[in-house]
Write a protein that holds these residues in place. Structure first.
Motif, PDB file in Angstrom:
ATOM      1  N   LEU A 913       0.846  -1.002   0.217  1.00  0.00           N
ATOM      2  CA  LEU A 913      -0.047  -0.067  -0.194  1.00  0.00           C
ATOM      3  C   LEU A 913       1.013   1.504   0.232  1.00  0.00           C
ATOM      4  O   LEU A 913       0.259   2.363   0.028  1.00  0.00           O
ATOM      5  N   GLY A 914       1.784   1.441   0.075  1.00  0.00           N
ATOM      6  CA  GLY A 914       3.270   2.768  -0.117  1.00  0.00           C
ATOM      7  C   GLY A 914       2.589   2.664   1.329  1.00  0.00           C
ATOM      8  O   GLY A 914       3.059   4.362   1.564  1.00  0.00           O
ATOM      9  N   ASP A 915       2.353   2.664   2.156  1.00  0.00           N
ATOM     10  CA  ASP A 915       2.356   3.709   3.352  1.00  0.00           C
ATOM     11  C   ASP A 915       3.191   3.298   4.530  1.00  0.00           C
ATOM     12  O   ASP A 915       4.363   3.287   5.248  1.00  0.00           O
ATOM     13  N   ASP A 916       4.080   4.890   4.134  1.00  0.00           N
ATOM     14  CA  ASP A 916       5.292   5.084   4.793  1.00  0.00           C
ATOM     15  C   ASP A 916       5.527   5.095   6.912  1.00  0.00           C
ATOM     16  O   ASP A 916       6.219   4.441   7.086  1.00  0.00           O
ATOM     17  N   ASN A 917       4.588   5.346   7.470  1.00  0.00           N
ATOM     18  CA  ASN A 917       3.830   5.076   8.447  1.00  0.00           C
ATOM     19  C   ASN A 917       2.976   3.798   8.828  1.00  0.00           C
ATOM     20  O   ASN A 917       2.944   4.108   9.809  1.00  0.00           O
ATOM     21  N   ALA A 918       3.358   2.876   7.900  1.00  0.00           N
ATOM     22  CA  ALA A 918       2.760   1.539   8.802  1.00  0.00           C
ATOM     23  C   ALA A 918       2.888   1.173   9.677  1.00  0.00           C
ATOM     24  O   ALA A 918       2.526   0.814  10.365  1.00  0.00           O
ATOM     25  N   THR A 919       4.262   0.933   9.638  1.00  0.00           N
ATOM     26  CA  THR A 919       4.784   0.354  11.164  1.00  0.00           C
ATOM     27  C   THR A 919       5.020   1.470  12.602  1.00  0.00           C
ATOM     28  O   THR A 919       5.364   1.110  13.688  1.00  0.00           O
ATOM     29  N   SER A 920       4.453   2.687  11.565  1.00  0.00           N
ATOM     30  CA  SER A 920       4.779   3.170  13.066  1.00  0.00           C
ATOM     31  C   SER A 920       3.420   3.761  13.383  1.00  0.00           C
ATOM     32  O   SER A 920       3.244   4.065  14.136  1.00  0.00           O
ATOM     33  N   LYS A 921       2.262   5.054  12.554  1.00  0.00           N
ATOM     34  CA  LYS A 921       2.176   5.841  13.653  1.00  0.00           C
ATOM     35  C   LYS A 921       0.790   5.456  12.884  1.00  0.00           C
ATOM     36  O   LYS A 921      -0.538   5.342  13.540  1.00  0.00           O
ATOM     37  N   ASN A 922       0.180   4.763  11.846  1.00  0.00           N
ATOM     38  CA  ASN A 922      -0.588   4.255  11.446  1.00  0.00           C
ATOM     39  C   ASN A 922      -0.752   2.693  11.735  1.00  0.00           C
ATOM     40  O   ASN A 922      -1.803   2.155  11.261  1.00  0.00           O
ATOM     41  N   VAL A 923      -0.192   2.238  13.191  1.00  0.00           N
ATOM     42  CA  VAL A 923      -0.780   0.687  13.358  1.00  0.00           C
ATOM     43  C   VAL A 923      -1.801  -0.188  12.993  1.00  0.00           C
ATOM     44  O   VAL A 923      -2.615  -0.633  12.629  1.00  0.00           O
ATOM     45  N   PRO A 924      -2.962   1.641  13.567  1.00  0.00           N
ATOM     46  CA  PRO A 924      -4.108   1.399  14.458  1.00  0.00           C
ATOM     47  C   PRO A 924      -4.795   0.947  12.745  1.00  0.00           C
ATOM     48  O   PRO A 924      -5.456   0.195  13.061  1.00  0.00           O
ATOM     49  N   LYS A 925      -4.723   2.063  12.013  1.00  0.00           N
ATOM     50  CA  LYS A 925      -5.224   1.467  10.197  1.00  0.00           C
ATOM     51  C   LYS A 925      -5.555   0.028  10.039  1.00  0.00           C
ATOM     52  O   LYS A 925      -5.997   0.086   9.540  1.00  0.00           O
ATOM     53  N   TYR A 926      -4.105  -1.025  10.480  1.00  0.00           N
ATOM     54  CA  TYR A 926      -4.214  -1.883   9.432  1.00  0.00           C
ATOM     55  C   TYR A 926      -4.185  -2.721  11.050  1.00  0.00           C
ATOM     56  O   TYR A 926      -4.511  -4.527  10.804  1.00  0.00           O
ATOM     57  N   LEU A 927      -4.201  -2.654  11.748  1.00  0.00           N
ATOM     58  CA  LEU A 927      -4.404  -3.965  12.928  1.00  0.00           C
ATOM     59  C   LEU A 927      -4.890  -3.422  13.966  1.00  0.00           C
ATOM     60  O   LEU A 927      -5.367  -2.270  14.187  1.00  0.00           O
ATOM     61  N   VAL A 928      -6.073  -4.249  14.726  1.00  0.00           N
ATOM     62  CA  VAL A 928      -6.994  -3.908  15.881  1.00  0.00           C
ATOM     63  C   VAL A 928      -6.517  -4.848  16.716  1.00  0.00           C
ATOM     64  O   VAL A 928      -6.061  -6.150  16.741  1.00  0.00           O
ATOM     65  N   LYS A 929      -6.097  -4.567  18.193  1.00  0.00           N
ATOM     66  CA  LYS A 929      -5.428  -5.614  18.983  1.00  0.00           C
ATOM     67  C   LYS A 929      -6.810  -6.161  19.459  1.00  0.00           C
ATOM     68  O   LYS A 929      -7.536  -4.957  20.727  1.00  0.00           O
ATOM     69  N   PHE A 930      -6.730  -7.150  20.309  1.00  0.00           N
ATOM     70  CA  PHE A 930      -8.383  -7.559  20.297  1.00  0.00           C
ATOM     71  C   PHE A 930      -7.577  -8.111  21.726  1.00  0.00           C
ATOM     72  O   PHE A 930      -6.447  -9.160  21.809  1.00  0.00           O
ATOM     73  N   SER A 931      -8.098  -7.907  23.186  1.00  0.00           N
ATOM     74  CA  SER A 931      -7.589  -8.380  24.322  1.00  0.00           C
ATOM     75  C   SER A 931      -8.440  -8.288  25.297  1.00  0.00           C
ATOM     76  O   SER A 931      -9.890  -8.426  24.865  1.00  0.00           O
ATOM     77  N   ALA A 932      -8.343  -9.299  26.187  1.00  0.00           N
ATOM     78  CA  ALA A 932      -9.143  -9.725  27.311  1.00  0.00           C
ATOM     79  C   ALA A 932     -10.124  -8.054  27.928  1.00  0.00           C
ATOM     80  O   ALA A 932     -10.014  -6.774  27.680  1.00  0.00           O
ATOM     81  N   GLY A 933     -11.391  -8.093  28.503  1.00  0.00           N
ATOM     82  CA  GLY A 933     -11.907  -7.136  29.295  1.00  0.00           C
ATOM     83  C   GLY A 933     -11.104  -6.462  30.139  1.00  0.00           C
ATOM     84  O   GLY A 933     -11.026  -5.152  30.311  1.00  0.00           O
TER      85      GLY A 933
END
Length: 1978
Positions: A913-933
């Motif tokens: 996708l060519g997103d320069d910040n994919a590994t820094s600022k924009n992580v939430p765009k691509y990954l959602v952390k699923f964690s216990a309540g």
């Protein structure tokens, strides 16, 4: 009764690996030479004496015992930590102590124990322990950890590090115990009876001390008790009732026990803060009666008494305790420890004013700590003041009758005497964190000191601090957590477990508890897991004990946190005491036990377990009552990776209590005695897990079958059959009442919308199901503990399944997991999930049909999260949408579990996708952390990415970013191989791009990932091996065979011949240089005996001839030192071999010996002293700067015989020149100088100064000043310093202050240039050399400063120097030295004018160096030669040379490399035609001309030094030829004077070799050889020295070094090549000979040697060197064949290894030169890697044999001409070679499959020529997928997913731009062909079976197996979404347009949609006539 016993075995696990244990050290000590006096006995272990703990190592007997008792043995074990990576090596280390011996051994399961080290000390060992000391490396606070063993004796501690250093730290007091901590050692002082007499009642002494390093002071520890009010003070730890029972480094805590109150407390140990330190040191004295009287000020050093004195009879009172000695009583200093005054009478009178504390406040460095840590270990003996501190007279603790400090306004007359003292500064502080609650004494007796303390953690990561109180048989566990900033520990509740003994098992998070009755129980944290059954030991608790309820009472204890200010203290809760039942248990059990054992007779047969000790990993030792010891191991929680991962995921999501129950349950089932084999582990897990969720695993067909796979033992079978095994109710009562459970019950009921009852039954009415749906057996048991969590658990396991799919190695396990998932998905009525699983495993899922009904009412109990309603997360379809460029929703993942998912998703986001910040600022765009309540979301760790300066947004930079990011995440090539081929392709492409053009400064890991071994090797710091074996490099020119003895002797055998053989491959010039420079063999003296010469005269004649030859031999070492520069790495255990200087000869015909010592001729005295000095320097210069040389080795080389002292002096100077002399201890330097040996002093002073070049080092300055009278104060005593040593010291000042412009030194040196001769013959001889030295030193101090000399304007430096140069009246001496020069010399009458002959050379060169390269015209004009004959007669011709040289290097930029420029320096009057009438002296003119020419040539040589500039060389060569012509004509030679011509010629020769330095130019070598042969006549020692220095410079460092033209280098060359050479070997009149070696300071390594990374041999490679633009030339690029000398780095822009032979590699110097510099310093090794299909230049100079050469005509013919057999010539890749071997050769079985062979050969060719061998598996995989699909062999659609990802990547690359195609990996026609085959196969099936697809889309039952598989393949490959609920939309479309509009929301790619058109449209209105449809229009 039987019931109870059964229950017991049900929760019992079996321990594995039983072996008897004997400490290894005991065995070793028996055989130890010291063993006979140890008289070891078999000890009866008594647990009171033996209690030890693994974490901190309190070990053995802590009782105070008199030494007369028998020696005790003790030992401790720990896990091995010598290995680099802990998970690789699992071994145990044992430290065993007995008597005077300590044995450290290592051993593991796989190998036997062996002794690592054994120590024997003088007195009995009190204690031995491991400890890590932190050694600060630099000011910034970086530390290096030294691992040591500390051996405590009564008077000292021996510390041995693993690197081999030994220290002995004397103890100032008796120590009762020593503890290892994070910072170093803690020492507990022994309390003795005499304490009471010494200290007045209110003044206790510190009891705890710290030692941060064996060379540091022992300092008291400060403590900070937790108080209820703010006023609690920092104070010394001085309470003798507090005993340490435990210390630990991670977290850094110490546990104390209060012997009075009987409570344990926990303290944090940390470095002391500045405020605390000053509080303790300044604390004002208070009257001793106050409540905090602990801190009264009367502490005196006397308390740290000298033990020996106390032990003497009556010693305590004899020291003068009478009141009369109370005069020296300190005031106002509150520290209990002071440096006492060394002499009591030097007391000073002070007032108690506030200023009193200022001195104490300043940080003082204690004498011992001031000793540098780099010193030899022998220096650790106590210094005088350190010892005296503990040894002062006893000051009287008389009552305070002065009463001074009571009023604030004391006046001056109230003074008192105080000795000068310095307090010891504390290093560590202990802060109280927690203490037990005080129990009221009436309830119970005090608890005794804990015999064991340890840290443990449970399976859910709770941490506990446990201590075992033996008197109560209790294990108290305190739970603690780290605060959010992890700076503090917060202690929570206390739980008490009844126990007789316990040990933690660190790596499996459990602890083993020995109950009072003797049974072993396993706990995790405070949760009981099960009993442990030890095979061969019968448990005594076989009956009756089960009736007593198991008590574990959580006791909410009050924590006493350190910062009470911000936290409310809870009220003490008296009711929280455990009920008294626990007291009654004791006698009960004993009674039962006794009766039980009386009945049976096996009392003696089965000893019971008595104690536990030494836990390491999961192993622990049991001590039996019989005295033997057994070592057992406790099994782990899971061995299968899949089970481990599932457990991890379950624990991640469940609340802690529920998770704990699951783990305990599973642990018991898995590890039951006679437990399952490894392959059954998963089946067992499924059964256990489903049972816990409420399934009845007996009734489901597939889980029932699992049971039969398990080979059941009868015990287990009986146990398995019990349905109640799913968990008895009381087990889970607590869970149902838990807060979490209630919370979940109040959640709103989430029922999926479409799950009304009728659909449910419709789904499940399936004839094949074993039971009718109404039957209750298929419903779930809602009371099961995990029932409410089913949806969440399902989702977590689904995400885990997606993670497994991304790992080829784990994928097989995914199919096991999918069975479990599909069952849960059916029962939760999640159709989309079932469909997803069916698509991936069509044949597998079709066989499962059963559903279990979950009661509608009970669905409310479940927490059905909203995320289950959306589309099921599928990682492949997510990646595929990325490749198609569609919008992607964030993908869910589990933190810490789904690592691979996270890496792949972010990689695609970044690269595709060519997103320069994919590994820094924009992580939430691509990954959602699923964690216990209930878990806080752990924040994503931020990774700092190294970004380049220019941000380029091309694909290249994305590829670089991706590769660098993946490496920073720890992703390696091994990981890449396990990523499925389709997913991995974009990453491989990025890697491929980076491989083509890598950055030169990437880290080693990045280079490993992109497969550039050359760069990986480069990132490793290593130099060329100098082994004798590596010489044979296949050179055609072998060196002439010499015997080993000769080779050793000449001192030049260490030149790396592989490299010189490549640089000069055509001839033997290096051998020739060795021949010319060797001085260790006798010379040939050939004199013909004429008939009239008598024998005696003939012998004299021969000896005279030898004397002439010896002039040459003695001058050789100076050149040899330069030739062998830095070529050898010495072995630290062998002294350096110095070749001897051989001054004998052999006369030809009979080879008779000719010797100078026969007495026939006069030989000058001391003739060889300087030559042997030079010989020593030459030998020392061989040592490379990177070698390991230490102080001891330098001293070790000191020769025994005094005649070698001169050589050693030279050796010392050489060590300074290569930087090793800085390691010589100050003590040794002092030793050498006090010997008063002149040469040693010269060598040492010059060496030390060179090593500290430009550092202004104070200690060296002091060293030099002692030798320079002018730098000493005028009143100081006259030291008799030899003249030459003064000269060396003056130059030393210049070197140490080089370029600093230091005002005072400049002033002194300026006046020293003109130092007048003194009255008593002082300063009268060799004045010239001293003046020159002062001038050179002044030039160095102000080097290149020009007119910017700051603060020196009043000195008028240039004017003063000008005056020294041209003469005039002497100025009055200013400053300190005026007195010295009052009376004139009685020998030399100079008058009041300056003696120009003495001062001119120094002044001229000083001016030249101060204004070096400044192009200052006005100063340069001062230096012009005079332009009238009259003036010319007044100036020495020699000085003209210096002036010309000086003028030219000031006007640096005007120097041009041509003869016109050189001649332009000759004044006009000499160049014109001569008027004969003019009165001029021909001789004057010729000499002036020659000297000026020589000076200009010298300047030319300096300007182009090391550049190998051909114009400069030609110009100089021409002048050399001219001079030689003049010399050959006797007439002209006589006019000029032979000496003058020879001087000029020598200078020109030196200039030439400077220009060609390191290149070994043949023309210069010929000249040098020509002069080498000339020995007669005027050729004196000096000229020989000049010629051989030229030879040395020409081959500097064996061709690896060349000269620099930096200011510093020019200064060094001016000192070394001063144009006045010595007339004979003892001549130092004009210039000190030792300075000739300073040329080394101008050398720098600039040879670049390409080394083939596969063969590790030097090779040829083509370099492209780009010069920066300068004012003389534009940016230019030249090609060089390496190995080659590079130009100076500041002139370069980039250096690049050019293809096509080798992988390209570019080093960009415009940003920074550091990287290339470090390469050049490590022998210039630049690793290069041959590209596949290429041969090295040596084998194929023209490049006609390469693999690609045949493909010039046409690509395909290349493939056809390619023979796989020849591949080994072109690639070293083992995978490709063996592939060619086994798959591309026609063999019997392969004949009929010619097409396959052809395909394989084509693949191989592609991989070799495209240079991507790692693509071969991908090609094969694609081929296999297509083959399997065409034959219908696919059982799962996974490979098709991969193929689809490959195709999509290829499409996106082709569509993006056609120009970019060459960058993609799959460039050939291979992929389109394969893709076409797949399309054909799928379409043909579809046309035959379109009804199957339609019925699937209508949601009818799934088809039978074969059709099912193909259908799934189509759905996956065509990316058709789940259409069950959308069939109404697509059916009945009338036209294509209608279809397109309806399907727009489904996200089917257009191409795939078109292939479905016949099916979809055909279903409505018969088959359409599609062929005529204009598809092109779309």
């Amino acid at each position: 009764m039987s019931e109870v016993v059964y229950e017991e075995t049900a929760t019992m696990i079996a321990a594995g690996e039983l072996q008897s244990f004997v400490p290894f050290g005991r065995e070793h000590c028996r055989n130890h030479p010291n063993a006979f006096n140890l008289q070891l006995r078999e000890l009866q272990p008594a647990s009171e004496l033996w209690s030890s703990d693994g974490a901190a190592g309190l070990v053995g007997s802590l009782q105070e015992v008199s030494l007369q008792e028998r020696e005790r043995e003790c030992w401790q074990l720990r896990k091995g930590c010598m290995g680099a990576r802990e998970e690789d090596v699992e071994f145990e280390e044992e430290l065993y102590t007995a008597g005077n011996v300590v044995v450290w051994s290592q051993g593991s399961r796989t190998q036997a124990s062996n002794v690592y080290k054994a120590f024997t000390v003088d007195s009995p060992v009190q204690q031995a322990l491991w400890c890590n000391f932190a050694v600060p490396l630099n000011k910034k606070g970086d530390e290096e950890v030294e691992q040591t063993v500390c051996i405590v004796q009564s008077s000292c501690i021996n510390v041995h590090t693993i690197t081999g250093k030994d220290f002995i730290s004397p103890l100032p007091f008796q120590v009762s115990n020593v503890w290892a901590t994070k910072f170093g050692l803690l020492l507990e002082r022994k309390n003795t009876a005499s304490d009471a007499q010494l200290s007045s009642p209110g003044e206790p002494l510190p009891t705890v001390f710290s030692m941060l390093h064996p060379l540091d002071e022992i300092a008291p520890v400060v403590c900070k008790p937790a108080g209820l009010f703010e006023g609690c003070r920092v104070q010394y730890a001085s309470d003798s009732t507090m005993k340490i029972v435990f210390s630990c480094s991670q977290p850094s805590v110490v546990v104390f026990y209060d012997t009075v109150q009987g409570i344990h407390s926990v303290w944090a140990l940390r470095k002391v803060t500045h405020d605390e330190r000053s509080t303790v040191l300044r604390c004002p004295a208070e009257p001793a009666g106050t409540s905090l009287g602990l801190m009264a000020s009367g502490f005196l050093t006397s308390h740290l008494r000298n033990t020996s004195r106390l032990d003497s009879p009556g010693g305590s009172g004899a020291a003068g305790l009478g009141p009369g000695t109370g005069t020296s009583y300190p005031v106002g200093t509150g520290s209990p420890l002071h440096y006492s005054a060394l002499h009591s009478h030097q007391s000073r009178i002070i007032t108690s004013s506030p200023g009193l504390h200022s001195r104490v406040h300043s940080p003082s460095i204690s004498n011992m700590a001031a000793l540098s840590r780099a010193h030899s270990p022998g220096m650790a003996a106590p210094s005088f003041s350190g010892a005296s501190r503990f040894n002062t007279s006893f000051h009287s603790p008389s009552p305070r009758h002065y009463g001074l400090l009571h009023s604030p306004n004391n006046t001056m007359n109230e003074t008192m005497l105080v000795p000068e003292m310095e307090p010891i500064i504390p290093d560590l502080c202990m802060e109280q964190l927690w203490s037990e609650t005080v129990t009221t004494p009436c309830h119970r007796e005090l608890s005794s000191q804990a015999s064991k303390v340890f840290l443990t953690s449970d399976l859910c990561e709770n941490r506990y601090l446990c201590f075992l109180v033996e008197s109560h048989q209790q294990l108290r566990c305190v739970k603690f957590i780290e605060s959010n900033d992890s700076s503090q520990l917060i202690f929570a509740s206390v739980t008490i477990i009844a126990a007789k003994d316990a040990e933690p098992l660190q790596n499996i998070d459990v602890m083993l508890v020995l109950e009072a009755c003797g049974s072993l129980v396993l706990y995790t944290g405070i949760t009981k897991v099960s009993k442990v059954f030890v095979p061969g030991l019968l448990s005594p608790t076989f009956s009756l004990t089960n009736h007593i309820p198991h008590l574990s009472t959580p006791m909410e204890n009050v924590s006493t946190p350190a910062n009470t200010g911000n936290r409310h203290l809870q009220r003490l809760d008296e009711t929280a005491m455990p009920s008294p039942v626990s007291e009654h248990r004791g006698p009960n059990i004993k009674h039962h036990e006794a009766s039980f054992l009386e009945d049976y007779t096996f009392q003696q047969a089965t000893p019971c377990i008595h104690a536990l000790r030494d836990p390491v990993y999961n192993r622990v030792t049991l001590e039996l009552s019989s005295g033997t010891m057994l070592r057992i191991s406790v099994p782990e929680i899971a061995t299968s990776e899949l089970v481990r991962k599932c457990l991890q995921a379950i624990c991640f999501i469940l609340p802690k209590e529920a998770a704990m129950k699951v783990l305990v349950k599973w642990y018991n089932i898995y590890n039951a005695p006679g437990g399952p084999s490894a392959h059954a582990e998963w089946n067992l897990f499924v059964t256990c897990f489903m049972t816990l969720m409420g399934y009845n695993t007996e009734r489901l067909t597939w889980t029932r079958n699992l049971h039969f796979e398990v080979p059941l033992s009868p015990v287990i079978a009986a146990k398995k059959a019990r349905p109640s095994d799913g968990g008895c109710d009381e087990d889970w009562d607590y869970l149902l009442g838990s807060h979490y459970h209630r919370q979940m019950n109040f959640q709103p009921v989430c029922v999926p919308a479409d799950s009304s009852n009728n659909t449910l039954t419709a789904e499940t009415e399936n004839p094949s199901s074993a039971f009718p749906p109404s039957s209750p057996s298929l419903t779930l048991d809602s009371s099961a503990p995990l029932f409410p969590h089913i949806p969440v658990l399902f989702y977590v396991l689904h995400l885990l399944y997606q993670e497994l799919l991304l790992d080829e190695l784990q994928r097989a396990r995914a199919s096991s997991l999918v069975c479990l998932l599909q069952q849960l998905a059916r029962d939760l009525q999640l159709e989309e999930y079932v469909d997803l699983y069916w698509r991936e495993y069509p044949s597998l899922i079709s066989s499962f049909t059963e559903n279990c009904i979950i009661d509608q009412a009970l669905i409310g109990q479940m927490q059905c999260p909203s995320f289950l309603k959306g589309k099921p997360p599928c990682v492949f379809s997510w990646l595929s949408r990325c490749l198609r460029g569609e919008e992607v929703p964030p993908f869910p993942y589990l933190l810490g579990i789904c690592q691979r998912t996270r890496l792949m998703v972010l990689s695609y986001a970044l690269y595709i996708l060519g997103d320069d910040n994919a590994t820094s600022k924009n992580v939430p765009k691509y990954l959602v952390k699923f964690s216990a309540g209930q878990k806080p979301c752990a924040s994503e760790p931020q990774y700092r990415r190294r970004s380049s300066v220019k941000v380029r947004f091309s694909n290249e930079s994305l590829a670089e970013k991706l590769v660098v990011w993946l490496t920073s995440e720890g992703f390696t090539l091994k990981d890449l191989e396990s990523v499925p081929f389709g997913v991995a392709l974009p990453i491989r492409e990025a890697v491929y791009r980076c491989r083509e053009q890598p950055c030169s400064d990437w880290s080693e890991d990045v280079c490993l990932l992109i497969g550039r071994q050359d760069l990986t090797r480069q990132a490793h710091k290593m130099t060329l091996a100098k082994s004798k074996g590596s010489v044979g490099s296949g050179l055609s020119l072998e060196p002439p065979a010499t015997t080993e003895a000769d080779e050793e002797e000449d001192g030049m055998s260490d030149i790396i011949q592989e490299v010189t053989g490549l640089i000069w491959s055509q001839d033997l010039r290096v051998q020739e240089v060795r021949r010319l420079l060797q001085s260790s063999r006798p010379v040939r003296v050939s004199v013909v005996q004429l008939p009239e010469v008598s024998d005696h005269e003939y012998i004299e004649e021969k000896e005279n001839k030898l004397l002439q030859l010896c002039q040459r031999t003695m001058a050789l070492p100076v050149g040899r030192g330069l030739f062998t520069l830095f070529s050898y790495h010495p072995v630290p255990t062998e002294p350096l071999h110095v070749p001897k200087l051989n001054l004998t000869g052999r006369a030809p015909p009979r080879n008779t010996m000719v010797d100078l010592n026969s007495g026939n001729i006069d030989v000058p005295p001391n003739m060889t002293s300087w030559p042997s000095f030079h010989n020593g320097v030459a030998a020392g210069l061989k040592i490379a700067p990177a070698s390991q040389v230490d102080s001891a080795w330098i001293a070790y080389n000191k020769p025994k015989s005094p005649e070698l002292a001169n050589e050693y002096a030279g050796f010392l100077m050489a060590l300074g020149l290569n930087g090793h002399l800085t390691k010589l201890a100050t003590l040794n330097i002092h030793d050498y100088l006090t010997k008063g040996h002149e040469m040693t002093s010269i060598g040492l002073l010059l060496g030390v100064s060179s090593a500290k070049l430009g550092t202004m080092d104070m200690s060296i300055t002091r060293l030099l000043s002692i030798h320079i009278p002018a730098l000493l104060p005028p009143t100081s005593t006259e030291l008799d310093v030899p003249h030459n040593v003064q000269v060396a010291a003056v130059i030393g000042i210049g070197l140490v202050y080089q370029g600093t412009g230091h005002r005072h030194n400049a002033e002194v040196l300026l006046s020293e240039i003109g130092r007048p001769p003194g009255p008593e013959m002082e300063y009268c001889t060799d004045r010239e050399s001293y003046s020159l030295a002062a001038g050179l030193a002044l030039g160095m101090v102000c080097l290149g400063h020009g007119s910017n000399l700051i603060g020196m304007t009043d000195l008028n430096v240039p004017e003063q120097l000008y005056q020294y140069m041209v003469g005039g009246h002497r100025r009055a001496q200013a400053g300190a030295n005026r007195e010295r020069h009052k009376s004139p010399s009685y020998q030399i009458k100079e008058g009041d004018t300056i003696n120009v002959d003495v001062t001119c050379p120094g002044a001229t060169l000083a001016l030249a160096m101060i204004y070096l390269k400044t192009n200052n015209k006005s100063i340069a004009d001062w230096l012009k030669p005079p332009d009238t004959w009259f003036l010319l007669d007044f100036i020495k011709p020699e000085f003209l040379l210096l002036r010309t040289l000086a003028r030219c290097i000031i006007m640096w930029d005007e120097i041009l490399p041509n003869t016109e420029w050189v001649k332009s320096n000759i004044p006009q009057i000499m160049r014109g035609t001569f008027d004969p009438s003019e009165d001029f002296n021909m001789e004057t003119m010729v000499q002036a001309q020659d000297y000026i020419t020589a000076g200009a040539c010298m300047a030319l040589g300096l300007r182009f030094a090391g550049s190998a500039n051909s114009e400069a060389f030609d110009c100089l060569y021409e002048f050399a030829r001219t001079f030689m012509k003049i010399m050959s004509f006797s007439g002209t030679a006589a006019v000029t004077g032979y000496y003058n011509l020879q001087t000029g010629l020598s200078m020109i020769l030196l200039a030439m070799s400077m220009v060609m330095s390191g290149t070994g130019n043949l023309k210069v070598l010929q000249l040098c050889r020509f002069f080498h042969k000339r020995t007669g006549g005027e050729m004196n020692y000096g000229f020989h020295m000049a010629h051989h220095m030229a030879l040395g410079l020409l081959f500097l460092g064996g061709g690896r070094y060349t000269l620099s033209t930096s200011n510093s280098a020019i200064a060094a060359l001016l000192c070394a090549l001063y144009p006045h050479f010595p007339a004979h070997s003892t001549d130092n009149r004009y210039h000190l000979q030792a300075l000739r070696h300073l040329a080394v300071l101008a050398a720098e390594p600039r040879l670049l040697v390409p080394v083939d990374v596969d063969s590790l041999k030097p090779c040829y490679a083509l370099l492209e060197v780009t010069y920066r633009e300068t004012k003389w030339y534009d940016e230019t690029t030249v090609e060089l064949m390496a190995p080659t000398m590079l130009p100076e780095l500041h002139l370069l822009k980039r250096v690049k290894v050019k293809g096509p032979r080798y992988w390209e590699l570019s080093i960009d110097l415009s940003k920074e030169t550091h990287h290339l510099k470090s390469i050049l310093c490590r022998d210039g090794v630049l690793y290069v890697k041959l590209r596949a299909g290429q041969l090295p230049y040596k084998d194929d100079p023209q490049g006609w044999k390469s693999l690609l050469a045949s493909t010039i005509n046409h690509h395909n013919s290349g493939v056809r001409a390619f023979k796989p057999e020849n591949i080994s010539a072109f690639t070293s890749e083992p995978a490709l070679v063996s592939f060619a071997e086994y798959f591309c050769k026609t063999s019997e079985g392969m004949k009929h499959r010619g097409d396959t062979l052809g395909l394989f050969s084509a693949m191989l060719y592609e991989c070799v020529t495209q240079e991507c061998p790692e693509m071969l598996p991908t090609y094969i995989a694609i081929n296999q997928v297509v083959g399997a699909l065409r034959q219908g062999d696919l059982l799962q659609t996974f490979p098709l997913w991969q193929l689809r990802l490959v195709v999509e990547l290829w499409d996106s690359r082709v569509l993006q731009d056609t120009t970019n195609r060459h960058n993609a990996l799959l460039t050939s026609e291979f992929l389109p062909i394969m893709k076409n085959m797949v399309d054909v196969a799928l379409d043909s099936w579809l046309t035959d079976n379109s009804s199957v697809l339609r019925s699937y889309m209508r949601g009818e039952a799934l088809p039978k197996a074969t059709q099912s598989i193909m259908l799934a393949c189509i759905l996956v490959y065509r990316s058709i979404p789940f259409l069950r609920n959308t069939h109404t939309q697509l059916e009945g479309c009338s036209s294509l347009g209608d279809l397109l509009s309806r399907s727009s929301g489904l996200g089917i790619p257009l191409r795939d949609l078109l292939s479905l058109v016949p099916v979809l449209l055909g279903s409505a209105s018969g088959p359409l006539n599609l062929p005529g449809f204009p598809l092109q229009a779309l």
